[in-house]
Motif scaffolding. Structure first.
Motif, PDB file in Angstrom:
ATOM      1  N   GLU A 200      -1.309   6.749   6.940  1.00 50.12           N
ATOM      2  CA  GLU A 200      -1.975   6.737   8.109  1.00 50.12           C
ATOM      3  C   GLU A 200      -3.181   6.165   7.821  1.00 50.12           C
ATOM      4  O   GLU A 200      -3.560   5.215   9.076  1.00 50.12           O
ATOM      5  CB  GLU A 200      -2.633   8.451   8.140  1.00 50.12           C
ATOM      6  N   ALA A 201      -3.697   5.831   6.644  1.00 44.60           N
ATOM      7  CA  ALA A 201      -4.851   4.791   6.714  1.00 44.60           C
ATOM      8  C   ALA A 201      -4.240   3.408   6.973  1.00 44.60           C
ATOM      9  O   ALA A 201      -5.132   2.591   7.783  1.00 44.60           O
ATOM     10  CB  ALA A 201      -5.412   4.741   5.327  1.00 44.60           C
ATOM     11  N   TRP A 202      -3.173   2.731   6.648  1.00 45.95           N
ATOM     12  CA  TRP A 202      -2.561   1.643   7.194  1.00 45.95           C
ATOM     13  C   TRP A 202      -2.348   1.450   8.702  1.00 45.95           C
ATOM     14  O   TRP A 202      -2.700   0.393   9.026  1.00 45.95           O
ATOM     15  CB  TRP A 202      -1.347   1.413   6.133  1.00 45.95           C
ATOM     16  N   ARG A 203      -1.995   2.340   9.168  1.00 51.40           N
ATOM     17  CA  ARG A 203      -1.632   2.414  10.640  1.00 51.40           C
ATOM     18  C   ARG A 203      -2.976   2.553  11.124  1.00 51.40           C
ATOM     19  O   ARG A 203      -3.146   1.474  12.268  1.00 51.40           O
ATOM     20  CB  ARG A 203      -1.023   3.598  11.101  1.00 51.40           C
TER      21      ARG A 203
ATOM     22  N   TRP B 273       5.473   2.073   0.962  1.00 50.60           N
ATOM     23  CA  TRP B 273       4.623   3.165   0.798  1.00 50.60           C
ATOM     24  C   TRP B 273       3.370   3.262   1.536  1.00 50.60           C
ATOM     25  O   TRP B 273       2.945   4.134   2.506  1.00 50.60           O
ATOM     26  CB  TRP B 273       4.491   3.686  -0.572  1.00 50.60           C
ATOM     27  N   VAL B 274       2.833   1.967   1.297  1.00 51.71           N
ATOM     28  CA  VAL B 274       1.198   1.875   1.547  1.00 51.71           C
ATOM     29  C   VAL B 274       1.394   1.587   3.152  1.00 51.71           C
ATOM     30  O   VAL B 274       0.770   2.144   3.999  1.00 51.71           O
ATOM     31  CB  VAL B 274       0.753   0.638   1.113  1.00 51.71           C
ATOM     32  N   GLU B 275       2.378   0.818   3.501  1.00 49.75           N
ATOM     33  CA  GLU B 275       2.537   0.784   5.202  1.00 49.75           C
ATOM     34  C   GLU B 275       2.694   1.898   5.882  1.00 49.75           C
ATOM     35  O   GLU B 275       2.477   1.863   7.126  1.00 49.75           O
ATOM     36  CB  GLU B 275       3.341  -0.478   5.431  1.00 49.75           C
ATOM     37  N   ALA B 276       3.356   2.763   5.225  1.00 50.59           N
ATOM     38  CA  ALA B 276       3.624   4.195   5.794  1.00 50.59           C
ATOM     39  C   ALA B 276       2.196   5.089   5.959  1.00 50.59           C
ATOM     40  O   ALA B 276       2.477   5.968   6.873  1.00 50.59           O
ATOM     41  CB  ALA B 276       4.839   4.860   5.286  1.00 50.59           C
TER      42      ALA B 276
END
Length: 142
Positions: A112-115, A107-110
């Motif tokens: 926008e902030a992670w990207r 979920w975190v990797e999905a």
């Protein structure tokens, strides 16, 4: 883990502890879980020690203690997990917790902030690589 995994893999290739690895792999699920927790229990006091060093004005020692202790803990836990993963997944509570962890990570990797952070990180690495190349060329010229 981005730092611990390569170190753990390097240790697995270069530090030959075959007998220890064989013994660890021979453990049943619950003893594997107990062994998995040993580095955490032993190295957890590094945090209060680092806090004490920082509070007494020994900032460099504090940072070094914290970084080395946490890195060592991560490397040991990662290596033990890679050796005992199949056994640990036989423990229902561990499997449940690991599944929830994987879901949270996905979920975190999905987001926008992670990207965005990954894109910035990639750009920073490319910039550092280019600066190294430029510095090497500049140093070679008379």
């Amino acid at each position: 883990m981005a730092i611990a995994k390569p170190i753990s893999d390097w240790l697995a290739r270069h530090v030959v502890l075959r007998r220890l690895c064989v013994w660890i792999k021979s453990l049943r699920p619950y003893p594997s879980l107990a062994l998995f927790s040993v580095p955490v229990i032993i190295l957890e006091p590094v945090k209060p020690l680092a806090a004490y060093l920082a509070a007494t004005g020994q900032l460099l020692s504090s940072v070094a203690t914290l970084v080395v202790g946490e890195l060592l803990k991560l490397v040991l836990v990662e290596r033990l997990f890679s050796l005992t993963r199949d056994k640990l997944m036989k423990i229902p509570a561990f499997l449940w917790a690991y599944t929830k962890f994987q879901q949270a990570k996905a979920w975190v990797e999905a987001t926008e902030a992670w990207r965005a952070i990954r894109a910035i990180s990639k750009a920073a690495r490319q910039y550092v690589t280019e600066m190294k190349k430029s510095a090497a060329v500049a140093l070679r010229q008379p």
